[in-house]
Design a protein around this motif. Structure first.
Motif, PDB file in Angstrom:
ATOM      1  N   GLN A 155       0.869  -1.062  -0.016  1.00  0.00           N
ATOM      2  CA  GLN A 155       0.026  -0.008   0.073  1.00  0.00           C
ATOM      3  C   GLN A 155       0.854   1.196  -0.029  1.00  0.00           C
ATOM      4  O   GLN A 155       0.596   2.266  -0.641  1.00  0.00           O
ATOM      5  N   HIS A 156       1.988   1.111   0.499  1.00  0.00           N
ATOM      6  CA  HIS A 156       2.939   2.352   1.020  1.00  0.00           C
ATOM      7  C   HIS A 156       4.099   2.428  -0.320  1.00  0.00           C
ATOM      8  O   HIS A 156       4.094   3.632  -0.744  1.00  0.00           O
ATOM      9  N   VAL A 157       4.532   1.543  -0.678  1.00  0.00           N
ATOM     10  CA  VAL A 157       5.828   1.614  -1.588  1.00  0.00           C
ATOM     11  C   VAL A 157       5.416   1.147  -3.102  1.00  0.00           C
ATOM     12  O   VAL A 157       6.309   0.811  -3.819  1.00  0.00           O
TER      13      VAL A 157
ATOM     14  N   ALA B  98      25.860   1.769  -4.742  1.00  0.00           N
ATOM     15  CA  ALA B  98      27.149   0.922  -4.331  1.00  0.00           C
ATOM     16  C   ALA B  98      27.651  -0.152  -4.885  1.00  0.00           C
ATOM     17  O   ALA B  98      26.691  -0.447  -5.886  1.00  0.00           O
ATOM     18  N   ASP B  99      28.275  -0.839  -4.894  1.00  0.00           N
ATOM     19  CA  ASP B  99      28.994  -2.122  -5.555  1.00  0.00           C
ATOM     20  C   ASP B  99      27.734  -3.080  -5.353  1.00  0.00           C
ATOM     21  O   ASP B  99      27.507  -3.470  -4.275  1.00  0.00           O
ATOM     22  N   GLY B 100      27.115  -3.665  -6.402  1.00  0.00           N
ATOM     23  CA  GLY B 100      26.147  -4.513  -6.438  1.00  0.00           C
ATOM     24  C   GLY B 100      24.702  -4.131  -6.172  1.00  0.00           C
ATOM     25  O   GLY B 100      23.835  -5.130  -6.295  1.00  0.00           O
ATOM     26  N   HIS B 101      24.637  -2.999  -6.004  1.00  0.00           N
ATOM     27  CA  HIS B 101      23.010  -2.399  -5.962  1.00  0.00           C
ATOM     28  C   HIS B 101      22.821  -0.907  -6.252  1.00  0.00           C
ATOM     29  O   HIS B 101      23.887  -0.500  -6.267  1.00  0.00           O
ATOM     30  N   GLY B 102      21.947  -0.472  -6.247  1.00  0.00           N
ATOM     31  CA  GLY B 102      21.286   0.865  -6.708  1.00  0.00           C
ATOM     32  C   GLY B 102      21.238   1.653  -5.627  1.00  0.00           C
ATOM     33  O   GLY B 102      21.892   1.410  -4.303  1.00  0.00           O
ATOM     34  N   PRO B 103      20.673   2.856  -5.546  1.00  0.00           N
ATOM     35  CA  PRO B 103      20.519   3.509  -4.361  1.00  0.00           C
ATOM     36  C   PRO B 103      19.794   3.029  -3.269  1.00  0.00           C
ATOM     37  O   PRO B 103      19.082   2.226  -3.483  1.00  0.00           O
TER      38      PRO B 103
ATOM     39  N   ARG C 125      13.415   2.367  21.404  1.00  0.00           N
ATOM     40  CA  ARG C 125      13.891   1.443  20.309  1.00  0.00           C
ATOM     41  C   ARG C 125      14.662   2.233  19.332  1.00  0.00           C
ATOM     42  O   ARG C 125      13.925   3.595  18.982  1.00  0.00           O
ATOM     43  N   LEU C 126      15.666   1.994  18.748  1.00  0.00           N
ATOM     44  CA  LEU C 126      16.287   2.668  17.629  1.00  0.00           C
ATOM     45  C   LEU C 126      15.674   1.687  16.400  1.00  0.00           C
ATOM     46  O   LEU C 126      16.044   0.544  16.408  1.00  0.00           O
ATOM     47  N   ALA C 127      14.822   2.184  15.513  1.00  0.00           N
ATOM     48  CA  ALA C 127      14.650   1.385  14.452  1.00  0.00           C
ATOM     49  C   ALA C 127      14.896   2.128  13.269  1.00  0.00           C
ATOM     50  O   ALA C 127      15.067   3.223  12.967  1.00  0.00           O
ATOM     51  N   VAL C 128      15.339   1.448  11.923  1.00  0.00           N
ATOM     52  CA  VAL C 128      15.589   1.823  10.792  1.00  0.00           C
ATOM     53  C   VAL C 128      14.817   0.829   9.618  1.00  0.00           C
ATOM     54  O   VAL C 128      15.101  -0.330   9.926  1.00  0.00           O
ATOM     55  N   LEU C 129      14.384   1.557   8.720  1.00  0.00           N
ATOM     56  CA  LEU C 129      13.766   0.870   7.594  1.00  0.00           C
ATOM     57  C   LEU C 129      14.555   1.483   6.330  1.00  0.00           C
ATOM     58  O   LEU C 129      14.923   2.595   6.112  1.00  0.00           O
ATOM     59  N   ARG C 130      15.323   0.283   5.790  1.00  0.00           N
ATOM     60  CA  ARG C 130      16.057   0.573   4.467  1.00  0.00           C
ATOM     61  C   ARG C 130      15.520  -0.204   3.187  1.00  0.00           C
ATOM     62  O   ARG C 130      15.109  -1.293   3.287  1.00  0.00           O
ATOM     63  N   TRP C 131      15.500   0.486   2.160  1.00  0.00           N
ATOM     64  CA  TRP C 131      15.122   0.084   0.895  1.00  0.00           C
ATOM     65  C   TRP C 131      16.309   0.176  -0.031  1.00  0.00           C
ATOM     66  O   TRP C 131      16.585   1.191  -0.414  1.00  0.00           O
ATOM     67  N   THR C 132      16.528  -0.878  -0.312  1.00  0.00           N
ATOM     68  CA  THR C 132      17.847  -1.281  -1.313  1.00  0.00           C
ATOM     69  C   THR C 132      17.322  -1.543  -2.768  1.00  0.00           C
ATOM     70  O   THR C 132      16.563  -2.649  -2.829  1.00  0.00           O
ATOM     71  N   THR C 133      17.796  -0.555  -3.856  1.00  0.00           N
ATOM     72  CA  THR C 133      17.312  -0.830  -5.174  1.00  0.00           C
ATOM     73  C   THR C 133      18.112  -1.616  -5.978  1.00  0.00           C
ATOM     74  O   THR C 133      19.305  -1.954  -5.395  1.00  0.00           O
ATOM     75  N   ALA C 134      17.968  -2.130  -7.098  1.00  0.00           N
ATOM     76  CA  ALA C 134      18.629  -2.712  -8.207  1.00  0.00           C
ATOM     77  C   ALA C 134      19.571  -1.918  -8.758  1.00  0.00           C
ATOM     78  O   ALA C 134      19.236  -0.749  -8.873  1.00  0.00           O
TER      79      ALA C 134
ATOM     80  N   ALA D 181      14.142   8.199  -8.239  1.00  0.00           N
ATOM     81  CA  ALA D 181      13.105   7.278  -8.163  1.00  0.00           C
ATOM     82  C   ALA D 181      13.216   6.818  -6.492  1.00  0.00           C
ATOM     83  O   ALA D 181      12.152   6.737  -5.764  1.00  0.00           O
ATOM     84  N   THR D 182      14.495   6.669  -6.123  1.00  0.00           N
ATOM     85  CA  THR D 182      14.750   6.123  -4.677  1.00  0.00           C
ATOM     86  C   THR D 182      14.467   7.119  -3.914  1.00  0.00           C
ATOM     87  O   THR D 182      13.846   7.109  -2.620  1.00  0.00           O
ATOM     88  N   GLU D 183      14.647   8.595  -4.139  1.00  0.00           N
ATOM     89  CA  GLU D 183      13.909   9.484  -3.113  1.00  0.00           C
ATOM     90  C   GLU D 183      12.625   9.756  -2.923  1.00  0.00           C
ATOM     91  O   GLU D 183      12.144   9.973  -1.871  1.00  0.00           O
ATOM     92  N   LYS D 184      11.761   9.304  -3.892  1.00  0.00           N
ATOM     93  CA  LYS D 184      10.349   9.084  -3.833  1.00  0.00           C
ATOM     94  C   LYS D 184       9.948   7.930  -2.863  1.00  0.00           C
ATOM     95  O   LYS D 184       9.213   8.036  -2.119  1.00  0.00           O
ATOM     96  N   VAL D 185      10.765   6.856  -3.226  1.00  0.00           N
ATOM     97  CA  VAL D 185      10.529   5.670  -2.152  1.00  0.00           C
ATOM     98  C   VAL D 185      10.715   6.106  -0.829  1.00  0.00           C
ATOM     99  O   VAL D 185      10.137   5.791   0.299  1.00  0.00           O
ATOM    100  N   ALA D 186      11.802   6.881  -0.429  1.00  0.00           N
ATOM    101  CA  ALA D 186      12.142   7.623   0.968  1.00  0.00           C
ATOM    102  C   ALA D 186      11.067   8.224   1.570  1.00  0.00           C
ATOM    103  O   ALA D 186      10.661   7.792   2.839  1.00  0.00           O
ATOM    104  N   VAL D 187      10.260   8.970   1.072  1.00  0.00           N
ATOM    105  CA  VAL D 187       9.106   9.506   1.243  1.00  0.00           C
ATOM    106  C   VAL D 187       7.869   8.573   1.592  1.00  0.00           C
ATOM    107  O   VAL D 187       7.479   8.643   2.902  1.00  0.00           O
ATOM    108  N   GLN D 188       7.743   7.631   0.832  1.00  0.00           N
ATOM    109  CA  GLN D 188       6.950   6.545   0.987  1.00  0.00           C
ATOM    110  C   GLN D 188       7.427   5.569   2.350  1.00  0.00           C
ATOM    111  O   GLN D 188       6.215   5.181   2.977  1.00  0.00           O
ATOM    112  N   LEU D 189       8.429   5.527   2.305  1.00  0.00           N
ATOM    113  CA  LEU D 189       9.066   4.837   3.596  1.00  0.00           C
ATOM    114  C   LEU D 189       8.765   5.550   4.916  1.00  0.00           C
ATOM    115  O   LEU D 189       8.509   4.647   6.032  1.00  0.00           O
TER     116      LEU D 189
END
Length: 182
Positions: free
Chosen positions: A56-58, A129-134, A146-155, A162-170
């Motif tokens: 629903q979000h991403v 970086a090596d092996g993946h996109g932004p 709690r310290l929480a982190v959501l990470r979206w790794t792209t191809a 496009a990844t910056e748009k996903v950051a807003v959705q995250l």
């Protein structure tokens, strides 16, 4: 006499059909059944995620989840089928840090502050970086310590915009994560 002859003929004809067996008809095996399994069934931090809420979000459907726990740190990685990327990772660690420490020691310099998420939060996008996109990342200090982190790794080859748009959705997705459920 006629009735006896008809009876004998009927008996011969009925036994003649039984002597030759028909070949068995092969029935194809049933198609495999696809069963939707909730991300929460993997345990760990996956208990905090739901595939439908993520989609629903991403706007990406994930259906594979794996969890890990080490000490006070709970992690969940979700992926779509056989694809390794994109992947979404949630990490939640118990902490006694306060907002000032979070701002000084955890929040990256390149990050944007996010309001309405925990005690304090940030959002950032990191280049390929090596092996993946932004990578898009949202981190926050929850009200329950709690310290929480959501990470979206792209191809590879994914545009940083496009990844910056996903950051807003995250960020919107992170607001749905209730770390108290750990």
């Amino acid at each position: 006499m006629r009735s006896r002859i008809l009876l004998v003929v009927a008996a011969v004809l009925s036994t003649a059909g039984c002597a030759t067996e028909r070949e068995p008809v092969e029935v194809p095996p049933p198609a495999p059944m696809a069963v939707d399994v909730a991300a929460a069934s993997s345990g760990g931090a996956c208990r905090l995620l739901d595939f439908a809420v993520i989609e629903q979000h991403v706007k990406v459907r994930f259906d594979v989840a794996a969890a890990s726990e080490r000490g006070d740190t709970h992690t969940c990685v979700v992926r779509g089928g056989r694809a390794t990327l994109p992947e979404l990772t949630l990490t939640a660690t118990e902490t006694s840090m306060d907002k000032a420490t979070f701002a000084t020691d955890v929040m990256p310099d390149s990050a944007s502050k996010v309001s309405g998420l925990g005690e304090q939060a940030y959002r950032r996008t990191v280049g390929a970086a090596d092996g993946h996109g932004p990578v898009a990342e949202v981190g926050w200090l929850s009200a329950d310590g709690r310290l929480a982190v959501l990470r979206w790794t792209t191809a590879k080859g994914t545009a940083k915009s496009a990844t910056e748009k996903v950051a807003v959705q995250l960020t919107a997705l992170a607001k749905k994560v209730d770390t108290r459920a750990l």
